[in-house]
Scaffold this motif. Structure first.
Motif, PDB file in Angstrom:
ATOM      1  N   ARG A 260     -25.514 -17.660  21.342  1.00 47.05           N
ATOM      2  CA  ARG A 260     -24.052 -17.384  21.281  1.00 47.05           C
ATOM      3  C   ARG A 260     -23.702 -16.904  22.791  1.00 47.05           C
ATOM      4  O   ARG A 260     -22.535 -17.526  23.198  1.00 47.05           O
ATOM      5  N   SER A 261     -24.481 -16.268  23.559  1.00 46.76           N
ATOM      6  CA  SER A 261     -24.295 -16.096  24.904  1.00 46.76           C
ATOM      7  C   SER A 261     -24.222 -17.095  25.655  1.00 46.76           C
ATOM      8  O   SER A 261     -23.296 -17.341  26.627  1.00 46.76           O
ATOM      9  N   ALA A 262     -24.963 -18.356  25.507  1.00 45.13           N
ATOM     10  CA  ALA A 262     -24.966 -19.504  26.169  1.00 45.13           C
ATOM     11  C   ALA A 262     -23.742 -20.243  25.968  1.00 45.13           C
ATOM     12  O   ALA A 262     -23.313 -21.150  26.963  1.00 45.13           O
ATOM     13  N   ASP A 263     -23.376 -20.225  24.726  1.00 46.54           N
ATOM     14  CA  ASP A 263     -22.060 -20.950  24.512  1.00 46.54           C
ATOM     15  C   ASP A 263     -20.873 -20.447  25.236  1.00 46.54           C
ATOM     16  O   ASP A 263     -20.170 -21.153  25.621  1.00 46.54           O
ATOM     17  N   ALA A 264     -20.936 -18.997  25.222  1.00 50.02           N
ATOM     18  CA  ALA A 264     -19.711 -18.210  26.087  1.00 50.02           C
ATOM     19  C   ALA A 264     -19.798 -18.797  27.425  1.00 50.02           C
ATOM     20  O   ALA A 264     -18.869 -19.073  28.231  1.00 50.02           O
ATOM     21  N   MET A 265     -21.067 -18.485  28.047  1.00 49.60           N
ATOM     22  CA  MET A 265     -21.026 -18.801  29.409  1.00 49.60           C
ATOM     23  C   MET A 265     -20.886 -20.365  29.674  1.00 49.60           C
ATOM     24  O   MET A 265     -20.340 -20.822  30.776  1.00 49.60           O
ATOM     25  N   ASN A 266     -21.071 -21.131  28.976  1.00 45.44           N
ATOM     26  CA  ASN A 266     -20.693 -22.513  28.949  1.00 45.44           C
ATOM     27  C   ASN A 266     -19.193 -22.992  28.779  1.00 45.44           C
ATOM     28  O   ASN A 266     -18.866 -23.726  29.972  1.00 45.44           O
ATOM     29  N   LYS A 267     -18.561 -22.117  28.086  1.00 41.96           N
ATOM     30  CA  LYS A 267     -17.076 -22.258  28.151  1.00 41.96           C
ATOM     31  C   LYS A 267     -16.585 -21.646  29.289  1.00 41.96           C
ATOM     32  O   LYS A 267     -15.680 -22.246  29.876  1.00 41.96           O
ATOM     33  N   LEU A 268     -17.134 -20.710  29.718  1.00 36.49           N
ATOM     34  CA  LEU A 268     -16.633 -19.824  31.317  1.00 36.49           C
ATOM     35  C   LEU A 268     -16.906 -21.105  32.214  1.00 36.49           C
ATOM     36  O   LEU A 268     -16.076 -21.087  33.211  1.00 36.49           O
ATOM     37  N   THR A 269     -18.011 -21.613  32.295  1.00 35.77           N
ATOM     38  CA  THR A 269     -18.408 -22.370  33.299  1.00 35.77           C
ATOM     39  C   THR A 269     -17.483 -23.992  33.450  1.00 35.77           C
ATOM     40  O   THR A 269     -17.055 -24.087  34.442  1.00 35.77           O
ATOM     41  N   VAL A 270     -17.120 -24.255  32.234  1.00 34.68           N
ATOM     42  CA  VAL A 270     -16.348 -25.378  31.992  1.00 34.68           C
ATOM     43  C   VAL A 270     -14.908 -24.987  32.487  1.00 34.68           C
ATOM     44  O   VAL A 270     -14.149 -25.713  33.217  1.00 34.68           O
ATOM     45  N   PHE A 271     -14.359 -23.900  32.231  1.00 35.81           N
ATOM     46  CA  PHE A 271     -13.130 -23.471  32.712  1.00 35.81           C
ATOM     47  C   PHE A 271     -12.999 -23.057  34.208  1.00 35.81           C
ATOM     48  O   PHE A 271     -12.235 -23.670  34.753  1.00 35.81           O
ATOM     49  N   ALA A 272     -14.090 -22.783  34.761  1.00 31.76           N
ATOM     50  CA  ALA A 272     -14.324 -22.516  36.274  1.00 31.76           C
ATOM     51  C   ALA A 272     -14.415 -23.904  36.938  1.00 31.76           C
ATOM     52  O   ALA A 272     -13.492 -24.139  37.955  1.00 31.76           O
ATOM     53  N   GLY A 273     -14.734 -25.005  36.111  1.00 31.30           N
ATOM     54  CA  GLY A 273     -14.749 -26.340  36.709  1.00 31.30           C
ATOM     55  C   GLY A 273     -13.431 -26.766  36.742  1.00 31.30           C
ATOM     56  O   GLY A 273     -13.081 -27.711  37.533  1.00 31.30           O
ATOM     57  N   LEU A 274     -12.781 -26.592  35.580  1.00 32.28           N
ATOM     58  CA  LEU A 274     -11.318 -27.005  35.551  1.00 32.28           C
ATOM     59  C   LEU A 274     -10.459 -26.512  36.562  1.00 32.28           C
ATOM     60  O   LEU A 274      -9.494 -27.140  37.327  1.00 32.28           O
ATOM     61  N   MET A 275     -10.587 -25.262  36.937  1.00 29.46           N
ATOM     62  CA  MET A 275      -9.817 -24.583  37.906  1.00 29.46           C
ATOM     63  C   MET A 275     -10.209 -24.975  39.413  1.00 29.46           C
ATOM     64  O   MET A 275      -9.564 -24.612  40.191  1.00 29.46           O
ATOM     65  N   LEU A 276     -11.502 -25.153  39.606  1.00 28.51           N
ATOM     66  CA  LEU A 276     -11.795 -25.509  41.019  1.00 28.51           C
ATOM     67  C   LEU A 276     -11.039 -26.347  41.675  1.00 28.51           C
ATOM     68  O   LEU A 276     -10.591 -26.044  42.945  1.00 28.51           O
ATOM     69  N   PRO A 277     -10.903 -27.862  41.284  1.00 26.36           N
ATOM     70  CA  PRO A 277      -9.933 -28.568  42.152  1.00 26.36           C
ATOM     71  C   PRO A 277      -8.491 -28.086  42.148  1.00 26.36           C
ATOM     72  O   PRO A 277      -7.872 -28.228  43.259  1.00 26.36           O
ATOM     73  N   VAL A 278      -8.003 -27.349  41.144  1.00 28.23           N
ATOM     74  CA  VAL A 278      -6.667 -26.747  41.202  1.00 28.23           C
ATOM     75  C   VAL A 278      -6.608 -25.759  42.327  1.00 28.23           C
ATOM     76  O   VAL A 278      -5.470 -25.887  43.170  1.00 28.23           O
ATOM     77  N   SER A 279      -7.575 -25.141  42.411  1.00 28.62           N
ATOM     78  CA  SER A 279      -7.757 -24.155  43.568  1.00 28.62           C
ATOM     79  C   SER A 279      -7.747 -24.630  45.049  1.00 28.62           C
ATOM     80  O   SER A 279      -7.189 -24.201  45.958  1.00 28.62           O
ATOM     81  N   VAL A 280      -8.493 -25.820  45.007  1.00 25.50           N
ATOM     82  CA  VAL A 280      -8.768 -26.604  46.176  1.00 25.50           C
ATOM     83  C   VAL A 280      -7.431 -27.042  46.922  1.00 25.50           C
ATOM     84  O   VAL A 280      -6.895 -27.030  47.982  1.00 25.50           O
ATOM     85  N   ILE A 281      -6.658 -27.702  45.860  1.00 25.88           N
ATOM     86  CA  ILE A 281      -5.284 -28.259  46.169  1.00 25.88           C
ATOM     87  C   ILE A 281      -4.379 -27.111  46.596  1.00 25.88           C
ATOM     88  O   ILE A 281      -3.688 -27.182  47.615  1.00 25.88           O
ATOM     89  N   ALA A 282      -4.284 -26.018  45.860  1.00 25.97           N
ATOM     90  CA  ALA A 282      -3.577 -25.147  46.075  1.00 25.97           C
ATOM     91  C   ALA A 282      -3.841 -24.316  47.558  1.00 25.97           C
ATOM     92  O   ALA A 282      -2.740 -23.885  48.255  1.00 25.97           O
ATOM     93  N   GLY A 283      -4.812 -24.371  47.738  1.00 24.85           N
ATOM     94  CA  GLY A 283      -5.376 -23.869  48.953  1.00 24.85           C
ATOM     95  C   GLY A 283      -4.957 -24.575  50.375  1.00 24.85           C
ATOM     96  O   GLY A 283      -4.613 -24.036  51.205  1.00 24.85           O
ATOM     97  N   ILE A 284      -5.261 -25.975  50.116  1.00 30.63           N
ATOM     98  CA  ILE A 284      -5.015 -26.719  51.149  1.00 30.63           C
ATOM     99  C   ILE A 284      -3.400 -26.830  51.366  1.00 30.63           C
ATOM    100  O   ILE A 284      -2.827 -26.728  52.523  1.00 30.63           O
ATOM    101  N   TYR A 285      -2.601 -26.790  50.280  1.00 26.57           N
ATOM    102  CA  TYR A 285      -1.100 -26.833  50.496  1.00 26.57           C
ATOM    103  C   TYR A 285      -0.541 -25.464  50.640  1.00 26.57           C
ATOM    104  O   TYR A 285       0.730 -25.199  51.073  1.00 26.57           O
ATOM    105  N   GLY A 286      -1.711 -24.470  50.783  1.00 28.38           N
ATOM    106  CA  GLY A 286      -0.870 -23.138  51.141  1.00 28.38           C
ATOM    107  C   GLY A 286      -1.170 -22.864  52.541  1.00 28.38           C
ATOM    108  O   GLY A 286      -0.622 -21.996  52.963  1.00 28.38           O
ATOM    109  N   MET A 287      -1.719 -23.804  53.385  1.00 26.78           N
ATOM    110  CA  MET A 287      -1.729 -23.830  54.801  1.00 26.78           C
ATOM    111  C   MET A 287      -0.426 -24.192  55.376  1.00 26.78           C
ATOM    112  O   MET A 287       0.300 -24.926  54.930  1.00 26.78           O
TER     113      MET A 287
END
Length: 325
Positions: A260-287
């Motif tokens: 159950r803990s591994a499943d929760a960590m897996n979901k959090l990891t996937v969510f972080a993976g989804l947000m990573l490219p968005v954060s990169v784009i937002a960071g670049i366009y924030g310059m």
């Protein structure tokens, strides 16, 4: 609390009394078999039983105690057994060790106990039915009936615990199992341990009883006691399996919690993976530097947001194909 006396007559009938006789009558060549049951007796009643059966002081002391390890003592005219029953007379009684002092002479069996005992109440309720066999086969058969019913109750209790553990085992592999499972498991474990301790000690008593010859036991009586001993061994093997099941349920629970803990960590990891490219784009366009598309053009903001949404959609499809979502 009560005294019950049963006199099994040679003709296969039984007489019931509520008081100890002053002495055992001499019935000649066909003596009667007696059963004295004392439930929570007073010191005076214990002394009366001692006078009636000519008990040693050591036995009288044991009758007054409320605990002790299962054992057997041999005296000149009788054998004294200290045993434990697990079940009470009522279905609502909680299973727990209940001490029984059982005294066996050539003519009588006495059972002394402070609490209700399921095996004794069972035989009391069937005293008329067992009377012909007891009258015919003697005191050894009455001893066998007591011991055999105690072992039967232990076996029945082991089966009950097995069913409880099977339910807990099913709960332990459920991904949504609750934390109260450990409390229920601890309760069953304690009761299984009580049963195991009682059976280990009583098997030693039965082994010693079978290995030593009592003058008032026939060859058939000894064979019956050997049957009880073997039955106890089988019951003890079941309890050993139950102890192993307790450990397995605990390990299942730990594994389920880890999954159950591994499943929760897996979901959090996937969510972080989804947000990573968005954060990169937002960071670049924030310059504060000119980027494509031209910031002065209408709709530039929505083009960037659309690009982010497209990247997230593409990653979501990829993660689903890899069964990460």
């Amino acid at each position: 609390m009560s005294i019950r006396c049963f006199r099994f007559l040679p003709d296969g009938t039984v007489e019931t009394r509520d008081a100890l006789p002053a002495r055992l009558p001499d019935d000649g060549a066909n003596p009667s078999v007696w059963w004295f049951d004392l439930w929570a007796p007073t010191p005076e009643q214990v002394q009366s039983l001692s006078d009636l059966m000519s008990l040693e002081s050591h036995t009288i002391e044991e009758l007054s105690e409320d605990d002790g390890r299962a054992n057997i003592d041999y005296f000149e005219d009788y054998a004294g057994l200290l045993l434990y029953g697990m079940l009470g007379a009522e279905e609502s009684d909680q299973p727990r060790p209940r001490m029984i002092n059982l005294i066996c002479t050539a003519q009588a069996v006495a059972t002394v106990h402070a609490q209700s005992i399921g095996s004794i109440e069972y035989l009391v309720g069937r005293v008329t039915r067992i009377a012909p066999q007891v009258s015919k086969k003697g005191v050894g058969h009455l001893l066998f009936l007591h011991l055999d019913k105690m072992v039967d109750n232990s076996m029945m209790l082991a089966k009950r615990y097995e069913q409880e553990l099977e339910v807990l085992e099913d709960r332990s592999v459920d991904i949504d199992c609750e934390d109260d499972l450990l409390e229920d498991l601890a309760d069953v474990r304690r009761r299984v341990l009580d049963l195991w301790q009682v059976q280990v000690a009583q098997r030693e008593v039965l082994i010693e009883l079978c290995d030593n010859e009592l003058d008032h036991l026939s060859d058939e009586g000894r064979r019956r006691l050997e049957h009880v001993r073997d039955h106890m061994t089988s019951s003890l093997e079941i309890v050993e399996i139950l102890r192993g099941m307790v450990g397995e349920v605990r390990e299942n629970y730990r594994t389920t919690i880890s999954l159950r803990s591994a499943d929760a960590m897996n979901k959090l990891t996937v969510f972080a993976g989804l947000m990573l490219p968005v954060s990169v784009i937002a960071g670049i366009y924030g310059m504060n530097v000119p980027l494509w598309p031209d910031p002065s053009r209408p709709g530039t903001f929505w083009v960037v947001i659309g690009s982010m949404a497209g990247v997230m959609a593409a990653l979501t499809v990829y993660f689903r194909r890899r069964n990460w979502l």
